[in-house]
Design a protein around this motif. Structure first.
Motif, PDB file in Angstrom:
ATOM      1  N   LEU A   8      23.104  -9.696  10.866  1.00 46.68           N
ATOM      2  CA  LEU A   8      23.668 -10.584   9.856  1.00 46.68           C
ATOM      3  C   LEU A   8      22.752 -10.708   8.643  1.00 46.68           C
ATOM      4  CD1 LEU A   8      23.447 -14.276  11.227  1.00 46.68           C
ATOM      5  CD2 LEU A   8      22.105 -12.384  12.096  1.00 46.68           C
ATOM      6  N   SER A   9      23.390 -10.896   7.505  1.00 49.27           N
ATOM      7  CA  SER A   9      22.628 -11.199   6.295  1.00 49.27           C
ATOM      8  C   SER A   9      22.001 -12.579   6.429  1.00 49.27           C
ATOM      9  CB  SER A   9      23.556 -11.209   5.077  1.00 49.27           C
ATOM     10  OG  SER A   9      24.251 -10.003   4.942  1.00 49.27           O
ATOM     11  N   HIS A  10      20.950 -12.820   5.661  1.00 50.14           N
ATOM     12  CA  HIS A  10      20.442 -14.180   5.504  1.00 50.14           C
ATOM     13  C   HIS A  10      20.408 -14.482   4.011  1.00 50.14           C
ATOM     14  CE1 HIS A  10      16.669 -11.657   5.499  1.00 50.14           C
ATOM     15  NE2 HIS A  10      16.656 -12.204   4.294  1.00 50.14           N
ATOM     16  N   SER A  11      20.353 -15.732   3.665  1.00 52.65           N
ATOM     17  CA  SER A  11      20.083 -16.103   2.276  1.00 52.65           C
ATOM     18  C   SER A  11      19.550 -17.511   2.225  1.00 52.65           C
ATOM     19  CB  SER A  11      21.338 -16.020   1.407  1.00 52.65           C
ATOM     20  OG  SER A  11      21.038 -16.573   0.130  1.00 52.65           O
ATOM     21  N   PRO A  12      18.434 -17.693   1.525  1.00 49.06           N
ATOM     22  CA  PRO A  12      17.906 -19.055   1.384  1.00 49.06           C
ATOM     23  C   PRO A  12      18.819 -19.935   0.530  1.00 49.06           C
ATOM     24  CG  PRO A  12      16.695 -17.520  -0.008  1.00 49.06           C
ATOM     25  CD  PRO A  12      17.618 -16.691   0.840  1.00 49.06           C
ATOM     26  N   LEU A  13      19.772 -19.297  -0.172  1.00 47.99           N
ATOM     27  CA  LEU A  13      20.644 -20.051  -1.080  1.00 47.99           C
ATOM     28  C   LEU A  13      21.850 -20.660  -0.360  1.00 47.99           C
ATOM     29  CD1 LEU A  13      20.172 -17.372  -3.756  1.00 47.99           C
ATOM     30  CD2 LEU A  13      19.717 -19.787  -4.204  1.00 47.99           C
ATOM     31  N   ILE A  14      22.012 -20.332   0.934  1.00 48.30           N
ATOM     32  CA  ILE A  14      23.120 -20.928   1.695  1.00 48.30           C
ATOM     33  C   ILE A  14      22.885 -22.433   1.786  1.00 48.30           C
ATOM     34  CG2 ILE A  14      24.269 -21.019   3.939  1.00 48.30           C
ATOM     35  CD1 ILE A  14      23.519 -18.038   4.292  1.00 48.30           C
ATOM     36  N   GLY A  15      23.875 -23.191   1.325  1.00 46.48           N
ATOM     37  CA  GLY A  15      23.724 -24.646   1.299  1.00 46.48           C
ATOM     38  C   GLY A  15      23.007 -25.151   0.067  1.00 46.48           C
ATOM     39  N   VAL A  16      22.484 -24.247  -0.741  1.00 43.47           N
ATOM     40  CA  VAL A  16      21.712 -24.622  -1.927  1.00 43.47           C
ATOM     41  C   VAL A  16      22.506 -24.328  -3.205  1.00 43.47           C
ATOM     42  CG1 VAL A  16      19.615 -24.103  -3.270  1.00 43.47           C
ATOM     43  CG2 VAL A  16      19.503 -24.257  -0.764  1.00 43.47           C
ATOM     44  N   ASN A  17      23.154 -23.171  -3.237  1.00 43.57           N
ATOM     45  CA  ASN A  17      23.928 -22.755  -4.421  1.00 43.57           C
ATOM     46  C   ASN A  17      25.260 -22.195  -3.921  1.00 43.57           C
ATOM     47  OD1 ASN A  17      24.095 -22.206  -7.336  1.00 43.57           O
ATOM     48  ND2 ASN A  17      24.081 -20.054  -6.723  1.00 43.57           N
ATOM     49  N   GLN A  18      26.198 -23.087  -3.656  1.00 43.84           N
ATOM     50  CA  GLN A  18      27.391 -22.706  -2.919  1.00 43.84           C
ATOM     51  C   GLN A  18      28.435 -21.971  -3.764  1.00 43.84           C
ATOM     52  OE1 GLN A  18      26.175 -22.815  -0.094  1.00 43.84           O
ATOM     53  NE2 GLN A  18      27.489 -24.164   1.117  1.00 43.84           N
ATOM     54  N   PRO A  19      29.060 -20.927  -3.178  1.00 42.51           N
ATOM     55  CA  PRO A  19      30.242 -20.329  -3.801  1.00 42.51           C
ATOM     56  C   PRO A  19      31.443 -21.256  -3.597  1.00 42.51           C
ATOM     57  CG  PRO A  19      29.797 -19.292  -1.687  1.00 42.51           C
ATOM     58  CD  PRO A  19      28.701 -20.302  -1.908  1.00 42.51           C
ATOM     59  N   GLU A  72       5.106 -18.572  14.611  1.00 35.53           N
ATOM     60  CA  GLU A  72       5.612 -19.853  14.119  1.00 35.53           C
ATOM     61  C   GLU A  72       6.327 -19.638  12.800  1.00 35.53           C
ATOM     62  OE1 GLU A  72       2.017 -22.142  13.748  1.00 35.53           O
ATOM     63  OE2 GLU A  72       1.747 -21.507  11.662  1.00 35.53           O
ATOM     64  N   SER A  73       7.336 -20.480  12.599  1.00 33.25           N
ATOM     65  CA  SER A  73       8.094 -20.462  11.349  1.00 33.25           C
ATOM     66  C   SER A  73       7.368 -21.328  10.326  1.00 33.25           C
ATOM     67  CB  SER A  73       9.504 -21.009  11.610  1.00 33.25           C
ATOM     68  OG  SER A  73      10.136 -21.324  10.390  1.00 33.25           O
ATOM     69  N   ILE A  74       7.241 -20.804   9.097  1.00 36.85           N
ATOM     70  CA  ILE A  74       6.555 -21.599   8.076  1.00 36.85           C
ATOM     71  C   ILE A  74       7.475 -22.677   7.497  1.00 36.85           C
ATOM     72  CG2 ILE A  74       4.979 -19.719   7.447  1.00 36.85           C
ATOM     73  CD1 ILE A  74       6.973 -20.150   4.665  1.00 36.85           C
ATOM     74  N   GLY A  75       8.804 -22.530   7.691  1.00 34.41           N
ATOM     75  CA  GLY A  75       9.728 -23.560   7.222  1.00 34.41           C
ATOM     76  C   GLY A  75       9.985 -23.512   5.735  1.00 34.41           C
ATOM     77  N   ASP A  76      10.266 -22.308   5.214  1.00 34.07           N
ATOM     78  CA  ASP A  76      10.625 -22.232   3.792  1.00 34.07           C
ATOM     79  C   ASP A  76      12.109 -22.577   3.604  1.00 34.07           C
ATOM     80  OD1 ASP A  76      11.441 -19.789   5.004  1.00 34.07           O
ATOM     81  OD2 ASP A  76      11.342 -18.714   3.100  1.00 34.07           O
ATOM     82  N   TRP A  77      12.464 -22.880   2.366  1.00 34.11           N
ATOM     83  CA  TRP A  77      13.828 -23.296   2.029  1.00 34.11           C
ATOM     84  C   TRP A  77      14.279 -24.381   2.997  1.00 34.11           C
ATOM     85  CZ3 TRP A  77      15.985 -21.705  -2.574  1.00 34.11           C
ATOM     86  CH2 TRP A  77      15.289 -20.694  -3.234  1.00 34.11           C
ATOM     87  N   ARG A  78      15.408 -24.199   3.677  1.00 38.00           N
ATOM     88  CA  ARG A  78      15.896 -25.287   4.524  1.00 38.00           C
ATOM     89  C   ARG A  78      15.660 -25.009   6.006  1.00 38.00           C
ATOM     90  NH1 ARG A  78      21.781 -26.779   2.895  1.00 38.00           N
ATOM     91  NH2 ARG A  78      21.150 -28.847   2.257  1.00 38.00           N
ATOM     92  N   THR A  79      14.824 -24.029   6.326  1.00 41.35           N
ATOM     93  CA  THR A  79      14.603 -23.717   7.736  1.00 41.35           C
ATOM     94  C   THR A  79      13.533 -24.632   8.333  1.00 41.35           C
ATOM     95  OG1 THR A  79      12.965 -22.012   7.192  1.00 41.35           O
ATOM     96  CG2 THR A  79      15.250 -21.290   7.417  1.00 41.35           C
ATOM     97  N   SER A  80      13.550 -24.763   9.654  1.00 41.58           N
ATOM     98  CA  SER A  80      12.572 -25.602  10.351  1.00 41.58           C
ATOM     99  C   SER A  80      11.223 -24.908  10.440  1.00 41.58           C
ATOM    100  CB  SER A  80      13.041 -25.890  11.777  1.00 41.58           C
ATOM    101  OG  SER A  80      14.268 -26.552  11.768  1.00 41.58           O
ATOM    102  N   ALA A  81      10.167 -25.695  10.314  1.00 36.85           N
ATOM    103  CA  ALA A  81       8.813 -25.200  10.580  1.00 36.85           C
ATOM    104  C   ALA A  81       8.482 -25.449  12.047  1.00 36.85           C
ATOM    105  CB  ALA A  81       7.803 -25.922   9.686  1.00 36.85           C
ATOM    106  N   GLY A  82       7.621 -24.593  12.590  1.00 36.57           N
ATOM    107  CA  GLY A  82       7.142 -24.836  13.948  1.00 36.57           C
ATOM    108  C   GLY A  82       7.190 -23.591  14.797  1.00 36.57           C
ATOM    109  N   ASP A 114       9.300 -16.338   8.109  1.00 41.52           N
ATOM    110  CA  ASP A 114       9.999 -17.210   7.151  1.00 41.52           C
ATOM    111  C   ASP A 114      11.502 -17.225   7.448  1.00 41.52           C
ATOM    112  OD1 ASP A 114      10.995 -14.850   6.025  1.00 41.52           O
ATOM    113  OD2 ASP A 114       9.928 -15.060   4.118  1.00 41.52           O
ATOM    114  N   HIS A 115      12.303 -17.569   6.430  1.00 43.49           N
ATOM    115  CA  HIS A 115      13.753 -17.685   6.653  1.00 43.49           C
ATOM    116  C   HIS A 115      14.369 -16.378   7.141  1.00 43.49           C
ATOM    117  CE1 HIS A 115      13.647 -16.060   2.484  1.00 43.49           C
ATOM    118  NE2 HIS A 115      14.806 -15.525   2.796  1.00 43.49           N
ATOM    119  N   GLY A 116      13.701 -15.261   6.893  1.00 37.48           N
ATOM    120  CA  GLY A 116      14.231 -13.973   7.320  1.00 37.48           C
ATOM    121  C   GLY A 116      14.396 -13.883   8.833  1.00 37.48           C
ATOM    122  N   ILE A 117      13.596 -14.642   9.568  1.00 32.25           N
ATOM    123  CA  ILE A 117      13.732 -14.687  11.030  1.00 32.25           C
ATOM    124  C   ILE A 117      14.240 -16.054  11.493  1.00 32.25           C
ATOM    125  CG2 ILE A 117      12.284 -14.794  13.128  1.00 32.25           C
ATOM    126  CD1 ILE A 117      10.965 -12.180  12.181  1.00 32.25           C
TER     127      ILE A 117
END
Ligand SMILES: O=C(O)CCc1cccc(O)c1O
Ligand SMILES: [Fe+2]
Length: 318
Positions: A8-19, A72-82, A114-117
């Protein structure tokens, strides 16, 4: 059947800049189908091939690919850190077997992702630590990149390592398809930008805010048709999905990294994660694609696609 796949594609803009809302609803539906595929398969391990966007992996030590035996996830954009729920033993087994097979796979006992994973884990499982996982970083953002054949062979080595485990393993590939977000290049970079690309861990708030603003502005310009970034390339994306669906993975061997970038934007290299995941699936026998979703979504800077696949029991040769 012990292997299944969701790419699947990912995008940090999901939920941020909606179509438009109907597009959001359509993608929600496609993601719900992918989740149902995952739930029905009921994996006890997920192996995720994913990129990084200069958040966890930098030019200070940049492997072409690296398995995380801890992450560990760094938690960029809207993803969880940890911490991710890394299956350390499975990761070390994959590492050993890939090396034994001649693939120079790197290992990290403390990988940052990061958000890629993180985003696909959240989309498919609800959180970054819901299911035991082995993250496999695939360099897609930091040139130079090696031949596409190498990523196919990496996928095969990982597939062989997990298919003998007897576990139910979901293979995930994250990213693509065509897109060209504003990720800086080391070549020609100013000293400040170069420093961020070489060792930019733990950026300060201003650095993050500037980066977020630049990505959002690019997305808005792409949607308005005023961006100078590469446009999305639906025909190229269709060719990628068809080649994957037909199991003709070695055809990608002749696609050079320069071809990927020229035809579908710099981040089209993330298709490498899909090639790896499908190559891994192919080690269990012939496979069958069970669903395909696609729409170019400039608001998310994404030729946005989801594919699910299973090993085709009828075609398995014994
Ligand atoms: O630099 C960043 O943090 C954003 C990267 C980015 C932007 C748009 C679409 C993507 O798929 C993506 O990964
Ligand atoms: Fe990406």
């Amino acid at each position: 059947m012990t292997l299944a796949l969701c790419t699947l594609s990912h995008s940090p803009l999901i939920g941020v800049n909606q179509p438009a809302p109907d597009v959001v609803a359509e993608v929600d539906g496609a993601l719900a189908r992918a989740r149902e595929h995952v739930r029905a398969f009921s994996p006890d391990l997920a192996v995720i091939f994913g990129p990084d966007h200069f958040n966890g992996v930098f030019y200070d030590m940049l492997p072409p690919f690296c398995v995380g035996a801890g992450a560990e996830s760094i938690g960029d954009w809207r993803t969880s850190a940890g911490p991710l729920a890394v299956d350390t033993e499975a990761a070390r087994t994959i590492h050993r077997q890939a090396l034994a097979a001649g693939l120079d796979l790197a290992v990290s006992e403390r990988m940052q992702v990061d958000h890629g994973i993180a985003q696909p884990l959240e989309f498919l499982f609800g959180s970054i630590d819901a299911v035991p996982v082995v993250p496999v970083f695939v360099n897609c953002a930091a040139p130079p990149l090696g031949p596409t054949e190498r990523i196919r062979l990496l996928g095969e080595a990982v597939g062989r390592a997990v298919s003998v485990s007897g576990r139910r393993v979901l293979l995930i590939g994250s990213g693509g398809l065509s897109h060209d977000p504003p990720i800086p290049a080391l070549e020609g970079a100013s000293p400040e930008v170069a420093e961020r690309l070489i060792a930019g861990r733990n950026p300060d708030e201003d650095t993050v805010a500037t980066r977020v603003a630049r990505v959002v502005a690019t997305a808005q310009e792409l949607a308005a048709g005023t961006s100078d970034r590469a446009p999305l390339a639906p025909e190229w994306d269709a060719e990628v999905m068809e080649t994957l669906a037909r199991g003709r993975l070695s055809e990608f061997d002749s696609w050079s990294p320069e071809d990927f970038a020229a035809e579908a934007g710099n981040a089209a290299h993330e298709v490498r994660t899909w090639i790896a995941a499908f190559a891994a699936l192919g080690t269990a026998g012939a496979y069958r694609v069970t669903s395909t979703y696609y729409r170019p979504i400039p608001e998310w800077i994404a030729g946005f696609a989801i594919m699910t696949a299973v090993v085709d029991e009828q075609k398995v040769t014994r």
